[in-house]
Design an enzyme around this catalytic site. Structure first.
Site, PDB file in Angstrom:
ATOM      1  N   SER A  22       0.832  -1.208   0.000  1.00  0.00           N
ATOM      2  CA  SER A  22       0.000   0.000   0.000  1.00  0.00           C
ATOM      3  C   SER A  22       0.865   1.256   0.000  1.00  0.00           C
ATOM      4  CB  SER A  22      -0.926  -0.001   1.219  1.00  0.00           C
ATOM      5  OG  SER A  22      -0.166  -0.095   2.407  1.00  0.00           O
ATOM      6  N   THR A 154     -38.289  28.691  -9.074  1.00  0.00           N
ATOM      7  CA  THR A 154     -38.628  27.343  -8.614  1.00  0.00           C
ATOM      8  C   THR A 154     -38.976  26.590  -9.902  1.00  0.00           C
ATOM      9  OG1 THR A 154     -40.990  27.789  -8.352  1.00  0.00           O
ATOM     10  CG2 THR A 154     -39.625  28.177  -6.416  1.00  0.00           C
ATOM     11  N   HIS A 155     -38.624  25.317  -9.951  1.00  0.00           N
ATOM     12  CA  HIS A 155     -38.816  24.514 -11.180  1.00  0.00           C
ATOM     13  C   HIS A 155     -38.100  25.152 -12.374  1.00  0.00           C
ATOM     14  CE1 HIS A 155     -42.190  22.602  -8.950  1.00  0.00           C
ATOM     15  NE2 HIS A 155     -42.397  23.841  -8.551  1.00  0.00           N
ATOM     16  N   LYS A 282     -16.292  30.129 -28.992  1.00  0.00           N
ATOM     17  CA  LYS A 282     -16.650  29.507 -27.710  1.00  0.00           C
ATOM     18  C   LYS A 282     -15.841  30.008 -26.514  1.00  0.00           C
ATOM     19  CE  LYS A 282     -19.280  26.636 -26.907  1.00  0.00           C
ATOM     20  NZ  LYS A 282     -19.395  25.226 -27.097  1.00  0.00           N
ATOM     21  N   ASN A 284     -15.960  28.443 -22.684  1.00  0.00           N
ATOM     22  CA  ASN A 284     -16.653  27.397 -21.931  1.00  0.00           C
ATOM     23  C   ASN A 284     -16.353  27.443 -20.431  1.00  0.00           C
ATOM     24  OD1 ASN A 284     -17.742  26.344 -24.317  1.00  0.00           O
ATOM     25  ND2 ASN A 284     -15.931  25.072 -24.662  1.00  0.00           N
ATOM     26  N   GLU A 289     -17.951  22.696 -14.872  1.00  0.00           N
ATOM     27  CA  GLU A 289     -18.393  21.375 -15.353  1.00  0.00           C
ATOM     28  C   GLU A 289     -17.583  20.272 -14.690  1.00  0.00           C
ATOM     29  OE1 GLU A 289     -18.510  21.409 -19.719  1.00  0.00           O
ATOM     30  OE2 GLU A 289     -19.048  23.516 -19.537  1.00  0.00           O
ATOM     31  N   TYR A 316      -9.208  -6.244  12.724  1.00  0.00           N
ATOM     32  CA  TYR A 316      -8.600  -5.777  11.482  1.00  0.00           C
ATOM     33  C   TYR A 316      -8.672  -6.831  10.384  1.00  0.00           C
ATOM     34  CZ  TYR A 316      -5.237  -4.177   8.038  1.00  0.00           C
ATOM     35  OH  TYR A 316      -4.655  -3.780   6.861  1.00  0.00           O
TER      36      TYR A 316
HETATM   37  N1  ARG Z   1      -0.981  -1.250   5.147  1.00  0.00           N
HETATM   38  C1  ARG Z   1      -1.885  -1.708   6.145  1.00  0.00           C
HETATM   39  C2  ARG Z   1      -3.216  -0.925   6.037  1.00  0.00           C
HETATM   40  O1  ARG Z   1      -3.201   0.101   5.434  1.00  0.00           O
HETATM   41  C3  ARG Z   1      -1.315  -1.525   7.492  1.00  0.00           C
HETATM   42  C4  ARG Z   1      -1.807  -2.481   8.524  1.00  0.00           C
HETATM   43  C5  ARG Z   1      -1.330  -3.844   8.235  1.00  0.00           C
HETATM   44  N2  ARG Z   1      -1.708  -4.786   9.230  1.00  0.00           N
HETATM   45  C6  ARG Z   1      -1.733  -6.081   9.023  1.00  0.00           C
HETATM   46  N3  ARG Z   1      -2.058  -6.829   9.992  1.00  0.00           N
HETATM   47  N4  ARG Z   1      -1.465  -6.596   7.859  1.00  0.00           N
HETATM   48  O2  ARG Z   1      -4.240  -1.318   6.509  1.00  0.00           O
END
Ligand code: ARG
Length: 437
Positions: A22, A154-155, A282, A284, A289, A316
């Protein structure tokens, strides 16, 4: 080498590592991870769980890692599993055995729950700051146009005369509620999960109150399982951010309409408009948007969070790693929209003549005409009906309430007198409603 290499006989497959990682998302929390770790080791030393010398080495090492990331000397390794692992491993490489004590009495589960809260706490402040800027610029634009009369709708049908200030003030009120929603959510989030451990707390004599205080939390989570499992605050914030996007999107939609030749109530500055690749005429309103379009992203982030959380058992689960992409994107998007909308609105020109022109047709003072008859003693329903007949008469004679001669008025109701013209004058209509003070 992975954190868990003791138990495993094989290296993890590269595809497992890539899929599991991550760091691309959570590296932006490095500052908060370090702040949390410093508070944690300060507490560990004060409780006699680690020696003071190790605490000092860890704190110096972590502070240097932070400086080196900021100066670009230390590049965050994208192959690391996450930012928590990267920082801990870098620390141990740099300071040796003392670094291995950092994680005493802690799990990545409470660590990540802490880091997100710290990160989002600042994001709440940044977003509120930007919302206040937009609120100020709408208030200012309203002040500059406090006597500019436009049709209220309105509307999307012309309804009653209002001022441009009154119209913008509606958005000012929405933004005030938006600010209070973020502040409320922030207050509820401001509880330290540190000390929850993996889920069941820890056997070390830790001091949760101390880490909570050091990190500016109001208190710490009463349930350790909840401490590591709760992502309500992400959902709540994404919901508050979604409501903000609803408001920004409605404002954008109105500006888009107002910029069209059909309305021409406002003109955007060239610096905040775009042209076309083929149509030379144009101009825009792309910014508005895009704000309207980006609202979909933020609603999507909210749905992502709700869906990720709805089916997972305590405590978790790795599913929860998906939380950050969603809540970060929601904040990034809202901030980006606000940063761009503020100068666009500051430089937006209002065209009072066109607003007034629109206000002069559409019989938006018909309610005032009925109220006039009520003031002469007619019950409201009868006054309403008589006014409807007047409007129909005006339409067939191609006239307005202002230009219809008194004799014609009298053919519908004898109570009409010369003062009708004063009663339906647009300025008087808005003044009577307290819109021009
Ligand atoms: N990268 C993990 C998260 O964002 C951190 C926690 C990881 N914990 C675990 N038990 N694998 O959730």
């Amino acid at each position: 080498m992975m954190l868990w290499s003791g138990r495993f006989k094989k290296e993890t497959d590269e595809r497992t590592n890539d899929f599991n990682s991550s760091i691309a998302t959570d590296s932006r929390m490095y500052k908060y991870d370090i702040e949390g770790s410093i508070a944690h080791v300060t507490m560990l030393a004060s409780q006699g769980i680690i020696p003071v010398e190790d605490r000092d080495k860890i704190i110096t090492g972590l502070s240097e890692i932070k400086e080196d990331i900021e100066s670009g000397k230390l590049i965050i390794n994208s192959a690391a599993e996450d930012i928590h692992t990267f920082i801990e491993q870098t620390l141990t490489e740099r300071i040796g055995d003392a670094g291995k004590k950092l994680h005493t009495g802690r799990s990545r589960n409470d660590q990540v729950a802490l880091d997100i809260r710290l990160y989002l706490r600042d994001e709440c402040d940044n977003t509120v700051g930007l919302l206040k800027k937009l609120l100020d610029s709408l208030t200012e634009k309203g002040e500059q146009n406090s006597e500019v009369i436009m049709p209220g709708y309105t509307h999307l049908q012309r309804a009653q005369p209002i001022t441009f200030k009154a119209h913008l003030n509606a958005y000012v009120e929405m933004l005030k509620r938006d600010i209070s929603r973020i502040e409320d959510a922030k207050r509820r989030m401001n509880v330290s999960p540190l000390g929850s451990g993996a889920l069941a707390g820890t056997t070390y004599p830790i001091d949760r109150k101390m880490t909570a205080n050091l990190l500016g939390f109001d208190t710490y989570t009463a349930s350790t399982l909840d401490g590591v499992s709760d992502r309500d605050f992400c959902i709540e914030l994404a919901s508050a951010l979604s409501i903000i996007m609803v408001h920004l999107s409605r404002l954008s939609e109105e500006i888009i309409l107002w910029c069209s030749w059909e309305f021409k109530f406002v003109e955007l500055d060239d610096a905040f408009s775009t042209g076309s690749s083929i149509m030379p005429q144009k101009k825009n309103p792309d910014i508005t948007e895009l704000v309207r379009g980006k609202s979909g992203r933020v609603f999507g982030d909210l749905i992502t969070l709700l869906t990720v959380m709805k089916g997972i058992p305590l405590a978790y689960n790795k599913d929860m790693q998906e939380d950050k992409d969603a809540v970060f994107d929601a904040f990034d998007t809202v901030k980006l929209c606000l940063i761009t909308l503020v100068p666009m609105i500051d430089t937006m020109k209002v065209v009072p003549e066109n607003m007034r022109k629109a206000a002069l047709t559409g019989f938006i003072n018909a309610t005032d005409c009925a109220d006039y008859l009520v003031s002469k003693g007619l019950p409201f329903r009868d006054a309403y009906k008589a006014t409807g007949e007047i409007v129909a008469l005006c339409i067939s004679e191609e006239m307005t309430l202002e230009t219809l001669p008194l004799e014609k008025y009298k053919t519908i109701c004898k109570l009409f007198d010369n003062d009708i013209y004063e009663a339906i004058n647009l300025e008087n209509c808005v003044k009577k409603r307290g819109m021009i003070k």
